[in-house]
Design an enzyme around this catalytic site. Structure first.
Site, PDB file in Angstrom:
ATOM      1  N   GLU A 122      44.525  43.390  48.119  1.00 48.97           N
ATOM      2  CA  GLU A 122      45.841  43.239  47.514  1.00 48.97           C
ATOM      3  C   GLU A 122      46.446  44.636  47.407  1.00 48.97           C
ATOM      4  OE1 GLU A 122      46.082  39.811  44.350  1.00 48.97           O
ATOM      5  OE2 GLU A 122      44.244  40.958  44.020  1.00 48.97           O
ATOM      6  N   GLU A 155      37.616  32.887  43.834  1.00 50.63           N
ATOM      7  CA  GLU A 155      38.632  33.566  44.642  1.00 50.63           C
ATOM      8  C   GLU A 155      38.098  34.912  45.102  1.00 50.63           C
ATOM      9  OE1 GLU A 155      42.634  33.644  43.046  1.00 50.63           O
ATOM     10  OE2 GLU A 155      42.970  35.664  43.865  1.00 50.63           O
TER      11      GLU A 155
END
Length: 251
Positions: A138, A133
């Site tokens: 974020e 990932e």
């Protein structure tokens, strides 16, 4: 001599100023380009309730729009339920290596968790975290002003140990450019042209560096969750994540 220098610049600049394009979506028009994107809907149940993160929202395509040249994902609360949107390019736009650039305006406020990220295209076969990932960006509203850039690998058992939290003045205001240069041997993360974090592993194998294979994009706006936090500031609803463009060029 001066004439030769000028001529050299004229010849070289067109070839060095624009890298070959792999993918680009400017979110023009009035609808999502379904040649590129898929909707992810629901709450992840029964296989992965809360999308594996105890997220509070129900994803639905009604909360994903293309307006005024932007992708717009809206989080709100209706009839006691949080709603938001999530899209991905699985089986449609998958690529290996490149300079990835996303111009976006963040959703903010405690409990909101916008993300621009990627998963290995083989996730259906190998599962997570074996897929790998890449979290280009974020933002966790309970930690205002902080951008997370992270990687998940089998060696870390999916835990966020290959990561950097960066305090960025003004990140909550207006649009910013989030970038990842993803290569065979390392991944570099930037915001507005400033290098934040470089991941270079000590060894190269599928457990430590599962990034030598195709990946696909995910864009979503979560509410609550393990990272987002259980407390949600409903006074700032609705919240919107805006994406002006996503483009990928060769390194």
């Amino acid at each position: 001599m001066n004439y030769k220098i000028v001529l050299l610049l004229i010849i070289v600049l067109p070839f060095t100023s624009c890298a070959p394009k792999i993918f680009q979506d400017n979110f023009d028009g009035d609808s999502l380009n379904m040649d590129y994107w898929n909707y992810e809907e629901g709450d992840g149940c029964p296989d992965m309730c809360g999308w594996g993160n105890n997220e509070l929202q129900l994803y639905h395509r009604d909360y994903v729009k293309v307006e005024d040249g932007n992708l717009v994902i809206t989080a709100l609360k209706k009839d006691g339920q949080y709603f938001s949107g999530k899209i991905n390019t699985k089986d449609k736009i998958e690529f290996q290596y490149g300079s990835i650039e996303v111009r976006a305006k963040l959703a903010t406020g405690k409990g909101f968790w916008p993300a621009l990220w990627m998963l290995g295209a083989d996730i259906s076969e190998v599962g997570w975290p074996a897929s790998g990932e890449i979290d280009i960006m974020e933002y966790v509203g309970k930690e205002p002003g902080i951008v997370f850039t992270s990687l998940h690998t089998p060696a870390s058992h999916g835990k966020t140990i290959n990561t950097k939290k960066s305090k960025i003045e003004g990140i909550q205001d207006g649009f910013h450019i989030f970038k990842a240069d993803w290569g065979k041997d390392n991944i570099k993360f930037y915001v507005d042209g400033i290098l934040l974090y470089t991941f270079t592993p000590k060894e190269y194998n599928d457990k430590v560096y599962p990034f030598r294979k195709p990946f696909y994009f995910i864009v979503n706006l979560a509410v609550g969750g393990n990272l987002g936090g259980a407390e949600v500031d409903e006074s700032v609803l609705p919240q919107k994540l805006l994406v002006d463009y996503i483009k990928v060029t060769k390194l």
